[in-house]
Design a protein around this motif. Structure first.
Motif, PDB file in Angstrom:
ATOM      1  N   TYR A   1       0.657  -1.293   0.012  1.00 22.96           N
ATOM      2  CA  TYR A   1       0.006  -0.071   0.072  1.00 22.96           C
ATOM      3  C   TYR A   1       0.932   1.299  -0.036  1.00 22.96           C
ATOM      4  N   TYR A   2       2.047   1.373   0.711  1.00 22.82           N
ATOM      5  CA  TYR A   2       2.717   2.564   0.706  1.00 22.82           C
ATOM      6  C   TYR A   2       3.387   2.605  -0.662  1.00 22.82           C
TER       7      TYR A   2
ATOM      8  N   PHE B   1       1.067   4.508  -2.641  1.00 18.69           N
ATOM      9  CA  PHE B   1       0.839   5.907  -2.307  1.00 18.69           C
ATOM     10  C   PHE B   1       1.830   6.646  -2.823  1.00 18.69           C
TER      11      PHE B   1
ATOM     12  N   THR C   1       4.058   8.312   6.790  1.00 15.64           N
ATOM     13  CA  THR C   1       3.037   7.755   5.937  1.00 15.64           C
ATOM     14  C   THR C   1       2.214   6.829   7.044  1.00 15.64           C
TER      15      THR C   1
ATOM     16  N   CYS D   1      -1.526   4.035   7.079  1.00 11.72           N
ATOM     17  CA  CYS D   1      -2.645   3.476   6.382  1.00 11.72           C
ATOM     18  C   CYS D   1      -3.644   2.825   7.326  1.00 11.72           C
TER      19      CYS D   1
ATOM     20  N   TYR E   1      -6.437  -0.046   7.107  1.00 11.68           N
ATOM     21  CA  TYR E   1      -6.973  -0.901   6.153  1.00 11.68           C
ATOM     22  C   TYR E   1      -8.500  -1.330   6.585  1.00 11.68           C
TER      23      TYR E   1
ATOM     24  N   ALA F   1      -9.018   1.082   1.751  1.00 13.34           N
ATOM     25  CA  ALA F   1      -7.963   1.567   2.597  1.00 13.34           C
ATOM     26  C   ALA F   1      -8.045   3.072   2.601  1.00 13.34           C
TER      27      ALA F   1
ATOM     28  N   GLY G   1      -5.006   6.406   3.162  1.00  7.88           N
ATOM     29  CA  GLY G   1      -3.835   6.681   3.641  1.00  7.88           C
ATOM     30  C   GLY G   1      -3.320   7.971   3.833  1.00  7.88           C
TER      31      GLY G   1
END
Length: 128
Positions: free
Chosen positions: A19-20, A23, A51, A53, A55, A95, A97
């Motif tokens: 996910y990062y 982003f 950062t 997130c 979920y 998600a 972020g």
């Protein structure tokens, strides 16, 4: 953005670290596509300092994703982005972020103002 076979972990869903990368790709891709210049070659560049997130629902390969981008805060030397990941055309995010760039001079690494071209590029993304 498609999920990839290698994104799945042992539990059969996309691993959190992926996910990062999404982003980072979304923010920097937006800047490169919309600024009219190569932002990597500016005197001041954005470095990621935070950062996060949340979920909400798992995703896995193969799924198609859409990632929404907004600006939560536009400061003198930093920008905090908000992102939302949507899967398979759903209206509900899977998600949420947060991603912060702090701008530094490439030559010295010292804090620097957000470059005007970057500021102008992200201003339309400011969230109300």
């Amino acid at each position: 953005m498609p999920t990839r076979w290698q994104d799945n972990d042992h539990y059969g869903h996309v691993n959190n670290v992926v996910y990062y990368a999404w982003f980072d790709t979304t923010v920097n891709g937006y800047l490169l596509d919309h600024a009219g210049v190569d932002t990597r070659e500016l005197a001041a560049v954005g470095l990621v300092v935070e950062t996060g997130c949340r979920y909400l629902h798992p995703v896995s390969f193969p799924q198609h994703l859409e990632i929404g981008l907004g600006v939560e805060r536009l400061g003198d030397t930093s920008i905090t982005y908000r992102l939302a990941v949507f899967a398979d055309g759903r209206d509900e995010a899977v998600a949420l972020g947060r991603f912060t760039h702090v701008y530094v001079e490439q030559s010295s690494g010292r804090p620097a103002p957000v470059p005007t071209v970057v500021r102008n590029t992200v201003t339309p993304l400011l969230l109300g």
